[in-house]
Write a protein that holds these residues in place. Sequence first.
Motif, short mmCIF file in Angstrom:
data_model
loop_
_atom_site.label_atom_id
_atom_site.label_comp_id
_atom_site.label_asym_id
_atom_site.label_seq_id
_atom_site.Cartn_x
_atom_site.Cartn_y
_atom_site.Cartn_z
N VAL A 110 15.96 -4.60 -1.17
CA VAL A 110 15.08 -4.50 -0.22
C VAL A 110 13.59 -3.92 -1.13
N ILE A 111 12.88 -4.04 -0.64
CA ILE A 111 11.54 -3.30 -1.78
C ILE A 111 10.66 -2.90 -1.16
N LYS A 112 10.55 -1.58 -0.78
CA LYS A 112 9.54 -0.42 0.45
C LYS A 112 8.38 -0.69 0.06
N PRO A 113 7.64 -0.56 0.90
CA PRO A 113 6.00 -0.79 0.41
C PRO A 113 5.45 0.37 -0.04
N VAL A 114 4.03 -0.23 -0.86
CA VAL A 114 3.75 1.21 -1.44
C VAL A 114 2.11 0.55 -1.62
N ILE A 115 1.27 1.81 -1.43
CA ILE A 115 0.25 1.72 -1.38
C ILE A 115 -1.43 2.96 -2.32
N ASN A 116 -1.99 2.08 -2.54
CA ASN A 116 -3.20 3.36 -3.08
C ASN A 116 -4.20 2.72 -2.06
N ASN B 232 -1.41 7.28 -4.12
CA ASN B 232 -0.58 6.41 -4.82
C ASN B 232 0.50 6.31 -4.52
N GLY B 233 1.38 5.62 -3.49
CA GLY B 233 3.04 6.11 -3.27
C GLY B 233 3.42 4.91 -1.84
N PRO B 234 4.61 5.43 -1.37
CA PRO B 234 5.33 4.99 -0.49
C PRO B 234 4.92 5.87 0.59
N ILE B 235 5.07 4.19 1.61
CA ILE B 235 4.57 4.57 2.87
C ILE B 235 6.35 4.68 3.66
N ILE C 55 13.09 -9.19 -2.25
CA ILE C 55 12.29 -8.61 -1.16
C ILE C 55 11.82 -8.28 -0.69
N GLY C 56 10.68 -8.05 -0.30
CA GLY C 56 9.46 -6.68 -0.56
C GLY C 56 9.37 -6.63 1.65
N GLU C 57 9.67 -5.46 1.89
CA GLU C 57 10.09 -5.29 3.60
C GLU C 57 8.63 -5.72 3.94
N LEU C 58 7.38 -6.05 3.80
CA LEU C 58 6.31 -6.34 4.40
C LEU C 58 6.47 -8.12 4.73
N THR C 59 7.51 -8.50 3.62
CA THR C 59 7.76 -10.13 3.72
C THR C 59 7.91 -10.25 5.43
N ALA C 60 8.70 -9.37 6.07
CA ALA C 60 9.55 -9.53 7.27
C ALA C 60 10.48 -11.47 7.16
N GLY D 100 5.74 -4.30 -2.09
CA GLY D 100 6.40 -4.68 -0.68
C GLY D 100 6.26 -5.86 -0.24
N ARG D 101 6.12 -6.72 -1.15
CA ARG D 101 5.23 -8.63 -0.95
C ARG D 101 6.19 -8.93 -1.94
N GLU D 102 6.90 -8.46 -2.12
CA GLU D 102 7.97 -9.28 -3.44
C GLU D 102 8.70 -10.22 -2.73
N CYS D 103 8.99 -11.25 -3.47
CA CYS D 103 9.63 -12.39 -3.41
C CYS D 103 10.21 -13.23 -3.83
N CYS D 104 11.38 -12.33 -4.97
CA CYS D 104 11.22 -12.84 -6.33
C CYS D 104 12.97 -13.65 -6.43
N VAL D 105 13.26 -14.17 -7.81
CA VAL D 105 14.71 -14.37 -7.53
C VAL D 105 14.28 -13.63 -8.96
N ARG D 106 15.52 -12.27 -9.18
CA ARG D 106 15.26 -11.55 -10.50
C ARG D 106 16.53 -11.44 -11.40
N LYS D 107 17.42 -12.86 -11.52
CA LYS D 107 17.88 -12.87 -12.22
C LYS D 107 19.54 -13.50 -11.25
N ILE D 108 20.07 -14.76 -12.14
CA ILE D 108 21.16 -15.38 -12.05
C ILE D 108 22.11 -15.68 -12.71
#
Length: 121
Positions: free
Chosen positions: A66-72, A79-82, A33-38, A110-118
């Motif tokens: 929780v995935i931290k935001p990364v920008i360019n 190119n890196g985290p904020i 879950i990306g931090e930017l998804t709130a 940082g905008r991810e919202c995905c199921v990685r494994k079950i």
Amino acid sequence: MHEISIAGAIIESVLDAARKNNAIRVKEVFLEIGELTALNPDQLKFIFETITAGTIAQGATYNIQVIKPVINCTKCSYNGPIEFFEKLHFFLPTIKCPRCGETDVEIVGGRECCVRKINIS
């Protein structure tokens, strides 16, 4: 509370994958879950527990990374985290380059919202 609709969609995909693999029980679900998804991980876990009652996912463990935001940055090529972003509104953050302060940045993480494994049985 947008967590409810997103949690419902996540559980639908988990249950669908479990059925397609002839599972009798969903033991663990691994999410990113990306931090930017709130999205609030604790609220998601509570909702998962509630909406999975009576399903093969009842009692499953939810591991949320929780995935931290990364920008360019378009100005200085950073190119890196904020670590910090100013919030103009709850859902509309102002993201600045930590090197030059530019707001014209490309969000690459940082905008991810995905199921990685079950984990099923």
